[in-house]
Write a protein that holds these residues in place. Structure first.
Motif, mmCIF file in Angstrom:
data_model
loop_
_atom_site.group_PDB
_atom_site.id
_atom_site.type_symbol
_atom_site.label_atom_id
_atom_site.label_comp_id
_atom_site.label_asym_id
_atom_site.label_seq_id
_atom_site.Cartn_x
_atom_site.Cartn_y
_atom_site.Cartn_z
ATOM 1 N N UNK A 73 0.842 -1.208 0.000
ATOM 2 C CA UNK A 73 0.000 0.000 0.000
ATOM 3 C C UNK A 73 0.874 1.254 0.000
ATOM 4 N N UNK A 74 1.945 1.212 0.762
ATOM 5 C CA UNK A 74 2.828 2.379 0.881
ATOM 6 C C UNK A 74 3.467 2.762 -0.452
ATOM 7 N N UNK A 75 3.579 1.811 -1.371
ATOM 8 C CA UNK A 75 4.162 2.109 -2.689
ATOM 9 C C UNK A 75 3.128 2.621 -3.683
ATOM 10 N N UNK A 76 1.862 2.703 -3.246
ATOM 11 C CA UNK A 76 0.756 3.206 -4.081
ATOM 12 C C UNK A 76 0.680 2.493 -5.441
ATOM 13 N N UNK A 77 0.461 1.185 -5.427
ATOM 14 C CA UNK A 77 0.288 0.464 -6.694
ATOM 15 C C UNK A 77 -1.062 0.787 -7.316
ATOM 16 N N UNK A 78 -1.272 0.331 -8.537
ATOM 17 C CA UNK A 78 -2.543 0.554 -9.224
ATOM 18 C C UNK A 78 -3.568 -0.517 -8.879
ATOM 19 N N UNK A 79 -3.155 -1.513 -8.105
ATOM 20 C CA UNK A 79 -4.079 -2.540 -7.656
ATOM 21 C C UNK A 79 -3.364 -3.585 -6.829
ATOM 22 N N UNK A 80 -4.106 -4.225 -5.921
ATOM 23 C CA UNK A 80 -3.575 -5.304 -5.092
ATOM 24 C C UNK A 80 -4.495 -6.500 -5.227
ATOM 25 N N UNK A 81 -3.910 -7.677 -5.460
ATOM 26 C CA UNK A 81 -4.645 -8.932 -5.609
ATOM 27 C C UNK A 81 -4.232 -9.841 -4.469
ATOM 28 N N UNK A 82 -5.196 -10.317 -3.670
ATOM 29 C CA UNK A 82 -4.876 -11.022 -2.431
ATOM 30 C C UNK A 82 -5.641 -12.341 -2.317
ATOM 31 N N UNK A 83 -4.935 -13.382 -1.857
ATOM 32 C CA UNK A 83 -5.588 -14.624 -1.430
ATOM 33 C C UNK A 83 -5.542 -14.615 0.093
ATOM 34 N N UNK A 84 -6.695 -14.460 0.733
ATOM 35 C CA UNK A 84 -6.759 -14.210 2.167
ATOM 36 C C UNK A 84 -6.340 -15.423 3.001
ATOM 37 N N UNK A 85 -5.536 -15.158 4.004
ATOM 38 C CA UNK A 85 -5.212 -16.171 5.005
ATOM 39 C C UNK A 85 -6.214 -16.179 6.149
ATOM 40 N N UNK A 86 -6.856 -15.047 6.376
ATOM 41 C CA UNK A 86 -7.812 -14.927 7.476
ATOM 42 C C UNK A 86 -8.700 -13.726 7.195
ATOM 43 N N UNK A 87 -9.971 -13.986 6.854
ATOM 44 C CA UNK A 87 -10.871 -12.892 6.496
ATOM 45 C C UNK A 87 -10.926 -11.800 7.545
ATOM 46 N N UNK A 88 -11.087 -12.195 8.799
ATOM 47 C CA UNK A 88 -11.148 -11.201 9.875
ATOM 48 C C UNK A 88 -9.791 -10.550 10.097
ATOM 49 N N UNK A 89 -8.749 -11.362 10.059
ATOM 50 C CA UNK A 89 -7.401 -10.847 10.313
ATOM 51 C C UNK A 89 -6.876 -9.940 9.214
ATOM 52 N N UNK A 90 -7.339 -10.146 7.990
ATOM 53 C CA UNK A 90 -6.895 -9.325 6.857
ATOM 54 C C UNK A 90 -7.727 -8.057 6.680
ATOM 55 N N UNK A 91 -8.866 -7.994 7.343
ATOM 56 C CA UNK A 91 -9.851 -6.954 7.033
ATOM 57 C C UNK A 91 -9.304 -5.527 7.163
ATOM 58 N N UNK A 92 -8.635 -5.218 8.254
ATOM 59 C CA UNK A 92 -8.200 -3.840 8.505
ATOM 60 C C UNK A 92 -7.253 -3.352 7.412
ATOM 61 N N UNK A 93 -6.313 -4.195 7.024
ATOM 62 C CA UNK A 93 -5.336 -3.759 6.021
ATOM 63 C C UNK A 93 -5.987 -3.646 4.643
#
Length: 295
Positions: A73-93
């Protein structure tokens, strides 16, 4: 305010998409292959370069994954694609990325509840049901079985595990005697499977919830000399698993399509980066793999 010349130049800057999988793993290498294929197609079609950055956690750890996402996020990409390890744990980021206007796409998973993110994948419950129903049929509707659960907090692994269990509960003579947790590691799956089979000498069948599990289970079956005595219906299509199917160690597999997931995750993220509407869900389907289909 930027003038038209500056704006035009910015429109031709490369687009950069970051892929963050669950862990370093051969399955995600195939996802990355599909993503790069999509990037190449978009570059050639639009004349604007599309770059893929692949950043995999060394282990299936949500803290490590979130750190990678935060640094992305800090590098300001044009998009991020994620395979979640933990829906609740990943939510904030993930919410942080969305708040900063960065398009986010989820692949091989489902979004955290309430987050309107496009997801790329297949019906995980259907995939599990295909495998567990086949195992029940091969066992003649009776016998002791076990499930390799993958990463229990991962949405897709958890869905598959629950649906395997519900399938087995339909058959009174099928007894679920053990569940292993391999955290998407082939080595861990092999050790877990070996220990479970030693503790349950009457075990007759296996199913899995991740791509690493079937390979480790197959290796354990071979090492224990139980090929033909213990039936395993696998998951996904990694080369090592296909080899085990050809050998007759593993009966078959209900497979996702990782290259297609990577490809369409990039297409969806690109659409979002262009300010275009995207579908809520793209189903890449399930492939049934048997020894006959590989001949």
């Amino acid at each position: 305010m930027a003038g038209p010349t500056v704006a035009a130049a910015q429109d031709q800057d490369p687009l950069r998409f970051v892929i963050v999988p669950k862990v370093v793993h051969p399955w995600f290498d195939l996802v990355n292959d599909g993503a790069k294929e999509a990037a190449k197609m978009l570059t050639e079609t639009t004349g604007r370069e599309v770059q893929i950055e692949y950043r995999a956690p060394q282990k299936a750890d949500v803290i490590e994954q979130n750190d990678i996402i935060s640094r992305s996020i800090a590098t300001q990409p044009d998009g991020i694609l994620v395979d979640l390890l933990d829906g609740k744990g990943n939510r904030v980021v993930l919410e942080e990325a969305v708040d900063q206007g960065i398009p986010v796409t989820v692949f091989d998973s489902v979004p955290p509840e309430g987050m309107a993110l496009t997801s790329i994948g297949n019906d995980f419950c259907e995939q599990a049901n295909i495998a567990s129903e086949r195992l029940v049929k091969l066992l003649g509707g009776k016998g002791e079985v076990a499930i390799m659960m993958g990463v229990p907090t991962a949405p897709n692994h958890a869905i598959r595990a629950e649906c395997h269990k519900k399938t087995f509960e339909k058959y009174p003579d099928i007894k679920l005697v053990a569940t292993g947790i391999d955290n998407d590691s082939i080595e861990t799956a092999q050790k877990q499977a070996a220990a479970i089979m030693q503790a349950n000498p009457n075990l007759k069948g296996w199913v899995a919830c991740d791509a690493a599990g079937p390979i480790g289970i197959g290796q354990a079956i071979k090492e224990a000399g139980k090929v033909g005595d213990v039936i395993h219906v696998g998951l996904d299509n990694l080369p090592d698993l296909l080899a085990l199917i050809k050998e007759g160690v593993v009966d078959s597999s209900s497979s996702t399509k990782p290259e297609m997931q990577g490809y369409w995750a990039v297409i969806a993220t690109w659409q979002k980066a262009m300010g275009k509407p995207v579908p809520k869900y793209i189903d890449t389907g399930i492939a049934i793999i048997t020894k006959e289909s590989l001949e």
